[in-house]
Design a protein around this motif. Structure first.
Motif, PDB file in Angstrom:
ATOM      1  N   LYS A   1       0.823  -1.202   0.000  1.00  0.00           N
ATOM      2  CA  LYS A   1       0.000   0.000   0.000  1.00  0.00           C
ATOM      3  C   LYS A   1       0.862   1.258   0.000  1.00  0.00           C
ATOM      4  CE  LYS A   1      -3.729   2.395   2.267  1.00  0.00           C
ATOM      5  NZ  LYS A   1      -4.566   2.555   3.457  1.00  0.00           N
ATOM      6  N   ALA A   2       1.932   1.210   0.787  1.00  0.00           N
ATOM      7  CA  ALA A   2       2.801   2.384   0.859  1.00  0.00           C
ATOM      8  C   ALA A   2       3.373   2.715  -0.517  1.00  0.00           C
ATOM      9  CB  ALA A   2       3.938   2.128   1.850  1.00  0.00           C
ATOM     10  N   PHE A   3       3.837   1.715  -1.222  1.00  0.00           N
ATOM     11  CA  PHE A   3       4.434   1.977  -2.530  1.00  0.00           C
ATOM     12  C   PHE A   3       3.372   2.278  -3.587  1.00  0.00           C
ATOM     13  CE2 PHE A   3       8.126   0.468  -0.404  1.00  0.00           C
ATOM     14  CZ  PHE A   3       9.146   1.167  -1.003  1.00  0.00           C
ATOM     15  N   PHE A   4       2.204   1.684  -3.415  1.00  0.00           N
ATOM     16  CA  PHE A   4       1.104   2.038  -4.321  1.00  0.00           C
ATOM     17  C   PHE A   4       0.790   3.529  -4.216  1.00  0.00           C
ATOM     18  CE2 PHE A   4      -3.518   2.885  -3.863  1.00  0.00           C
ATOM     19  CZ  PHE A   4      -3.829   2.997  -5.208  1.00  0.00           C
ATOM     20  N   VAL A   5       0.679   4.016  -2.971  1.00  0.00           N
ATOM     21  CA  VAL A   5       0.327   5.419  -2.774  1.00  0.00           C
ATOM     22  C   VAL A   5       1.392   6.328  -3.389  1.00  0.00           C
ATOM     23  CG1 VAL A   5      -0.043   7.224  -1.055  1.00  0.00           C
ATOM     24  CG2 VAL A   5      -1.032   4.964  -0.707  1.00  0.00           C
ATOM     25  N   ALA A   6       2.660   5.946  -3.198  1.00  0.00           N
ATOM     26  CA  ALA A   6       3.744   6.782  -3.722  1.00  0.00           C
ATOM     27  C   ALA A   6       3.815   6.733  -5.242  1.00  0.00           C
ATOM     28  CB  ALA A   6       5.077   6.329  -3.125  1.00  0.00           C
ATOM     29  N   GLY A   7       3.266   5.686  -5.822  1.00  0.00           N
ATOM     30  CA  GLY A   7       3.428   5.524  -7.261  1.00  0.00           C
ATOM     31  C   GLY A   7       2.211   5.905  -8.085  1.00  0.00           C
ATOM     32  N   PHE A   8       1.028   5.838  -7.501  1.00  0.00           N
ATOM     33  CA  PHE A   8      -0.165   6.059  -8.316  1.00  0.00           C
ATOM     34  C   PHE A   8      -1.032   7.256  -7.914  1.00  0.00           C
ATOM     35  CE2 PHE A   8       1.304   1.909  -9.420  1.00  0.00           C
ATOM     36  CZ  PHE A   8       1.134   1.868 -10.792  1.00  0.00           C
ATOM     37  N   PRO A   9      -1.699   7.216  -6.753  1.00  0.00           N
ATOM     38  CA  PRO A   9      -2.586   8.355  -6.468  1.00  0.00           C
ATOM     39  C   PRO A   9      -1.824   9.677  -6.371  1.00  0.00           C
ATOM     40  CG  PRO A   9      -2.924   6.593  -4.885  1.00  0.00           C
ATOM     41  CD  PRO A   9      -1.729   6.228  -5.666  1.00  0.00           C
ATOM     42  N   VAL A  10      -0.535   9.612  -6.043  1.00  0.00           N
ATOM     43  CA  VAL A  10       0.278  10.833  -5.992  1.00  0.00           C
ATOM     44  C   VAL A  10       1.468  10.618  -6.920  1.00  0.00           C
ATOM     45  CG1 VAL A  10       1.370  12.533  -4.525  1.00  0.00           C
ATOM     46  CG2 VAL A  10      -0.345  11.004  -3.573  1.00  0.00           C
ATOM     47  N   GLN A  11       1.190  10.471  -8.207  1.00  0.00           N
ATOM     48  CA  GLN A  11       2.290  10.085  -9.073  1.00  0.00           C
ATOM     49  C   GLN A  11       3.195  11.244  -9.459  1.00  0.00           C
ATOM     50  OE1 GLN A  11       1.686   8.797 -13.093  1.00  0.00           O
ATOM     51  NE2 GLN A  11       3.054   7.069 -12.779  1.00  0.00           N
ATOM     52  N   LYS A  12       2.584  12.358  -9.791  1.00  0.00           N
ATOM     53  CA  LYS A  12       3.399  13.484 -10.264  1.00  0.00           C
ATOM     54  C   LYS A  12       3.164  14.712  -9.401  1.00  0.00           C
ATOM     55  CE  LYS A  12       3.276  11.886 -15.039  1.00  0.00           C
ATOM     56  NZ  LYS A  12       4.320  10.876 -14.910  1.00  0.00           N
ATOM     57  N   LEU A  13       4.254  15.364  -9.031  1.00  0.00           N
ATOM     58  CA  LEU A  13       4.189  16.542  -8.167  1.00  0.00           C
ATOM     59  C   LEU A  13       4.965  17.681  -8.799  1.00  0.00           C
ATOM     60  CD1 LEU A  13       5.019  14.400  -5.125  1.00  0.00           C
ATOM     61  CD2 LEU A  13       3.248  16.111  -4.864  1.00  0.00           C
ATOM     62  N   ALA A  14       4.460  18.898  -8.597  1.00  0.00           N
ATOM     63  CA  ALA A  14       5.211  20.073  -9.022  1.00  0.00           C
ATOM     64  C   ALA A  14       5.716  20.800  -7.783  1.00  0.00           C
ATOM     65  CB  ALA A  14       4.329  21.008  -9.847  1.00  0.00           C
ATOM     66  N   PHE A  15       7.004  21.164  -7.801  1.00  0.00           N
ATOM     67  CA  PHE A  15       7.627  21.780  -6.632  1.00  0.00           C
ATOM     68  C   PHE A  15       8.239  23.127  -6.962  1.00  0.00           C
ATOM     69  CE2 PHE A  15       8.003  17.243  -5.717  1.00  0.00           C
ATOM     70  CZ  PHE A  15       7.597  17.174  -4.408  1.00  0.00           C
ATOM     71  N   LEU A  16       8.285  24.002  -5.939  1.00  0.00           N
ATOM     72  CA  LEU A  16       9.163  25.168  -5.974  1.00  0.00           C
ATOM     73  C   LEU A  16      10.382  24.816  -5.115  1.00  0.00           C
ATOM     74  CD1 LEU A  16       6.424  27.905  -5.505  1.00  0.00           C
ATOM     75  CD2 LEU A  16       7.856  27.599  -7.543  1.00  0.00           C
ATOM     76  N   PRO A  17      11.512  25.466  -5.354  1.00  0.00           N
ATOM     77  CA  PRO A  17      12.725  25.091  -4.615  1.00  0.00           C
ATOM     78  C   PRO A  17      12.599  25.385  -3.125  1.00  0.00           C
ATOM     79  CG  PRO A  17      13.236  26.560  -6.457  1.00  0.00           C
ATOM     80  CD  PRO A  17      11.758  26.531  -6.327  1.00  0.00           C
ATOM     81  N   LYS A  18      13.486  24.764  -2.365  1.00  0.00           N
ATOM     82  CA  LYS A  18      13.467  25.004  -0.918  1.00  0.00           C
ATOM     83  C   LYS A  18      13.747  26.466  -0.645  1.00  0.00           C
ATOM     84  CE  LYS A  18      18.238  23.409  -0.684  1.00  0.00           C
ATOM     85  NZ  LYS A  18      19.103  22.327  -0.335  1.00  0.00           N
ATOM     86  N   GLY A  19      13.142  26.968   0.404  1.00  0.00           N
ATOM     87  CA  GLY A  19      13.382  28.355   0.801  1.00  0.00           C
ATOM     88  C   GLY A  19      12.669  29.388  -0.061  1.00  0.00           C
TER      89      GLY A  19
END
Lengths: 359, 676
Positions: free
Chosen positions: A268-286
């Motif tokens: 389940k842990a790896f499923f969650v990391a791979g599918f329902p939250v597959q792609k994320l957009a980030f701004l840099p730290k700080g």
């Protein structure tokens, strides 16, 4: 849209700082959206879809260009992003399941820390497993009659997203032998169509684009989805495929498969990391809160476009787009894998496939 | 009959879609942009397409398709300029064109070679489109008949072209191909993830070397260095004798060769997973085999240009089949193409199995837009070829620094690492020595290109075959020896037999003198040293990852055996034997006014300076120093040429939205673009 998705969306909307005062003005600027993959992959498609919409929604309508920085299974680009500190809103980064898994498995190449970054948007997907018709006829909602069949599966590698299907099939007691080294799920489907493989899985867009046709024509039988997450983090039926059972249901119906315990938690842990939250957009730290708020508001605008559901059908499907705090929560879900689950998967990878991961 | 009944109306609709002024305008625009990008070696269609992507969103589907197809279609046409004029393979599609096209340019027949190439490209593109119009309707089962054993056999067939291109000493050709295969295995193995000849401490090597870098290193650098040492123009003849009309006549005289090679191009292009990077070699091999007098090949036989060029545009058409019918891209640019189609219009055109059923008119539009783009592109190229061919009459010392600049930029684009430049230099060094000692460079490149497919297909085919054999012996045999496989085996064997018979006549490097034994033996020992190291390295991979070690072990073993046999020959034969070929002994290289190392040092200097101050600043210094010192220009000319070079580089990088390699300076300080 199902009731669930609407509920989830409503909940996320409520959680989003709607009244974010967008004082950051990006007119005349060029925003670089860095993707740690090549021009040809799914993440490129994803970023290219969002880039023009984001450009329209950001104050000052900056040019948003997608830049590609492939290498070392996306860890090169992620390592690079981790060192960036220009939080003026001219740099965003897109990560995918393939970036999350090495992080979770302590791959020696990983020099980045997800929790330092500022997530602003996240999207998910689902996955569907299917069988060749003969084996499909024996499938009765459980895998009890599939135990004696030798399955062949075209796989990209046990440490990639394929970890999720491979572990699921093993938990069901099925005998699936992966043929490693294919270059994308499309190649896996081709192997299935040629009759060389007799089991396959595709992400939602891949399934709708190619495999659904096979199922319709009787050349394949859909087996199960990996499911989707509800607000409380429970696995429920995939909104795109409400008629297909989830792996959880199949597991419950199959002798010897448990939906609790070490193996289940790890899956389940790896499923969650791979599918329902597959792609994320980030701004840099700080990055300044003001800039973050600007981006959150912009993605909010994108998500609320009247035509969004229609134009996003191929890139996002019927899955929620998480923005702002929703994205933050999504990130937490995707990266907080208990140590026990990590250890279980590492041991399994070593024993079944001889993959040694240090750390 | 029923098929034709659905196909004809769709074909009519397709032409109605295409033949609109707006659509044609966008097509021409795409073609012009494609030419502008494709002329520069090593950039190719991917760079151009990703440039167009931002505009695709919501665009009218037919217009967007016209723009993109215009761009993709002309890259294998325009890359011919670099191949013929400079001896630099412009893209993987025109590697074989270099073999005869460049010697023709040296002979002063650049315009003839170019127009023969372009006419062949045009014809190949049209044959491809006509063939596809019918074939696409029945293609699905045929494509599905090509399983792993079949693809493995095609790869082996491609590798058998080494027999034709091995050069005068067959063993050297085998060893060169083996070395190429081994270098292709560097990095993380696809199957089990083991590292071969690399470590996690050098992340660059983990992904292996890129084809762009190896192609430029093996062909471009040795030629540039050699010409630069001789300090003359490419064409030995100041007036360009044969013009473009001769090239068209050459094509007409060889039209059946062109037909056959076009068909080869479509058929190989149709098979997903090969990427078509061997098509031109297979076509070249066929050209040689079907020619009676082979003595001119490698020295400037126009048939050696017509064959590969007929196949490489046809291949683009063939590549549409897996792309449109299965949604599986046949090449990198096709992958972007698929992604871009999803952005067009309301996003309802979906590439994949449903394409033929739901969008047959769009499918046909794509096929014939491709053909039309070929026509437009070819006409433009032929029109330009006379003028551009004049480049070959310019003193090469004025061209070389720009070429170093372009290939360094192109190499950097493949991975955006500083190490790309180092790899280019290292491979270039190998290329220089392969050329000097007459080891077949085409054989090396074929080995490199096919390294990954050979390893992948053999591992996967063996795994699935063993599975079938476990079920029953018959089922296993049926899988491994399908009718297609048997036919391919027969073709391969025939090709090797014919190839060996004709190989001796092909001197890809021209006449190579022989001299002392020392240098050739030293080079052989160096190669053997690497092969042994690779063998030891592969052997250290644990046995449960057999899939990752078996190919390097087998290939390394064969290569080592070939090297040892060469060693025995070298010990027994006199200094005048062809096995001791060494270009530094006599001929144009030996008589050149400038030394090898001094010339290479200029390029090394550019790379070293890049490491310190970043590419653009290094380039400024390099160009100034080169024109002033090496070319002996006055200050006015020096400044003008340097400014032109740097300005052009910045313009191109900003248009393509690309970065330059940064150096230590950039690590320490934040500088504005383009110094960044």
């Amino acid at each position: 849209m199902t009731k669930f998705t609407r509920a989830a969306l409503a909940a996320l909307l409520a959680a989003t700082p709607f009244a974010a005062t967008a004082e950051t003005d990006l007119s005349g600027e060029t925003v670089e959206w860095v993707i740690p993959f090549s021009e040809t992959g799914g993440s490129a498609k994803w970023a290219n879809f969002f880039a023009p919409l984001l450009s329209e929604a950001l104050p000052g309508q900056p040019t948003v260009v997608v830049k590609f920085m492939p290498g070392a299974g996306s860890t090169k680009g992620a390592n690079w992003f981790h060192e960036q500190e220009n939080g003026d809103g001219t740099l965003i980064f897109g990560s995918s399941g393939s970036t999350q898994f090495p992080y979770l498995l302590n791959d020696p190449r990983v020099r980045y820390e997800y929790n330092d970054w500022e997530p602003v948007m996240a999207t998910g997907t689902g996955g569907v497993a299917y069988l060749e018709p003969e084996a499909g006829a024996k499938f009765d909602g459980s895998a009890n009659a599939l135990q004696d069949i030798d399955f062949i599966y075209g796989s990209q590698g046990a440490t990639r997203l394929d970890l999720v299907p491979l572990l699921a099939w093993e938990m069901l007691g099925m005998n699936v032998e992966p043929v490693f080294g294919i270059k994308g799920r499309g190649d896996g489907r081709l192997m299935f169509e040629r009759g060389e493989a007799n089991i396959d899985y595709q992400t939602t867009s891949g399934y709708l684009g190619g495999s659904a046709d096979l199922v319709e024509q009787g050349q394949a039988v859909a087996m199960m989805t990996w499911g989707a997450l509800d607000e409380d983090g429970n696995i429920v039926r995939d909104p795109t495929f409400p008629d297909l059972p989830t792996f959880k249901e199949v597991c419950e119906a199959t002798e010897g498969c448990e939906t609790s315990g070490e193996a289940w938690d790890a899956w389940k842990a790896f499923f969650v990391a791979g599918f329902p939250v597959q792609k994320l957009a980030f701004l840099p730290k700080g990055t300044d809160q003001e800039v973050i708020d600007t981006y959150v508001a912009a993605f909010e605008t994108v998500r609320n476009r009247d035509d969004f559901e229609q134009i996003s059908s191929q890139t996002v499907g019927e899955y929620p787009v998480f923005v702002g705090e929703g994205a933050q929560r999504a990130l937490e879900q995707a990266t907080s894998v208990p140590q026990g689950a990590k250890d279980y998967v590492k041991t399994w990878l070593r024993d079944s496939y001889g993959v040694e991961l240090e750390g | 009959m029923e098929m034709i009944a659905t196909a004809l109306p769709a074909l009519g609709q397709a032409w109605a879609l295409i033949l609109q002024p707006m659509v044609l305008g966008y097509l021409v625009l795409g073609v012009v942009m494609g030419l502008a990008v494709g002329v520069f070696p090593g950039l190719g269609g991917i760079a151009g397409l990703s440039l167009l992507l931002p505009f695709m969103f919501g665009m009218d589907p037919v217009l967007g398709l016209a723009l993109m197809i215009g761009m993709v279609a002309v890259v294998p046409t325009s890359d011919t300029f670099a191949s013929v004029l400079m001896g630099i393979p412009g893209s993987s599609a025109s590697q074989a064109t270099v073999l005869d096209g460049f010697p023709m340019a040296k002979r002063g027949e650049a315009a003839r070679a170019l127009s023969a190439a372009f006419t062949s490209s045009l014809f190949g593109g049209l044959v491809g489109a006509a063939f596809l119009t019918l074939f696409i309707l029945v293609a699905r089962p045929i494509v599905l008949a090509f399983g792993l054993p079949e693809m493995l056999m095609i790869t082996v067939f491609g590798l058998s072209m080494v027999a034709i291109l091995a050069g005068r000493v067959a063993l050297k050709g085998v060893a060169a191909a083996g070395l190429g295969l081994l270098i292709g295995t560097i990095g993380e193995a696809d199957a089990g993830g083991s590292l071969r000849m690399s470590t996690y401490d050098i992340p660059y090597l983990i992904d292996g070397l890129q084809l762009v870098i190896v192609g430029l290193g093996i062909f471009a650098i040795p030629e540039i260095v050699s010409l630069l040492r001789q300090d003359r123009a490419i064409s030995q003849d100041a007036n360009l004798g044969a013009g473009w009309a001769d090239g068209v006549r050459d094509w007409f005289a060889n039209k059946w060769l062109s037909v056959r090679c076009s068909i080869i191009g479509v058929v190989v292009g149709v098979i997903p997973g090969l990427g078509g990077s061997v098509v031109d070699w297979i076509a070249y091999g066929h050209t040689v085999q079907s020619t009676r007098d082979t003595s001119e090949f490698g020295l400037g036989n126009v048939r050696g240009v017509i064959g590969p060029e007929s196949s490489n545009n046809a291949k683009e058409g063939g590549g549409l089949v897996p792309t449109l019918l299965f949604g599986i891209p046949g090449s990198g640019s096709m992958a972007i193409f698929i992604g871009a189609i999803a952005l067009l219009g309301s996003g309802d055109i979906e590439v994949g199995p449903s394409m033929l059923r739901d969008n047959l008119d769009i499918t046909y539009s794509i096929v014939w837009l491709l053909a039309l783009a070929n026509v437009v592109g070819t006409l433009l190229c032929i029109a330009a070829s006379g003028g551009i061919a004049r480049l070959t009459t310019i003193r090469f010392t004025y061209l070389a620094p720009f070429l170093f600049m372009l290939i360094a930029f192109a190499a950097f684009q493949s991975g955006q690492n500083f190490e790309d430049l180092l790899a280019l230099f290292a491979i270039g060094l190998i290329g220089v020595f392969l050329r000097r000692f007459d080891w077949s460079r085409p054989a090396f490149l074929i080995g490199f290109v096919l390294s990954n497919p050979i390893e992948k297909f053999s591992n996967q085919a063996v795994q699935i075959a063993s599975f079938r054999f476990r079920k029953s012996f018959e089922e296993g045999m049926e899988y491994v020896f399908s009718p297609i496989v048997i036919v391919l085996i027969v073709i391969t064997v025939l090709s090797v037999v014919f190839g060996l018979r004709q190989a001796k006549a092909i001197a890809a490097e021209g006449e190579v003198p022989t001299g002392s034994k020392r240098a050739p033996v030293a080079f052989l020992l160096l190669i053997m040293g690497y092969v042994v190291a690779a063998l030891i390295n592969a052997n250290a991979i644990p046995d449960y990852n057999m899939t990752d070690k078996i190919v390097p072990l087998v290939v390394g073993g064969v290569t080592l055996a070939a090297c040892l046999m060469l060693m025995v020959q070298m010990m027994r034969r006199p200094e005048s034997d062809a096995v001791f070929a060494d270009k530094e002994m006599a001929g144009e290289d030996a008589d050149a006014p400038h030394g090898l190392w001094g010339t290479l040092a200029w390029f090394a200097g550019l790379i070293a300076a890049t490491w310190v101050v970043g590419f653009i600043l290094a380039l400024v210094g390099f160009l100034l120093a080169f024109f002033r010192i090496r070319a002996g220009c006055g200050w006015g000319k020096t400044l003008l040429l340097s400014a032109a070079g740097v300005g052009f580089m910045c313009l191109m990088a900003s248009a393509l939205n690309r970065d330059f390699p940064p150096g230590l300076l950039q690590d320490a300080f934040d500088l504005p673009w383009p110094l960044r």
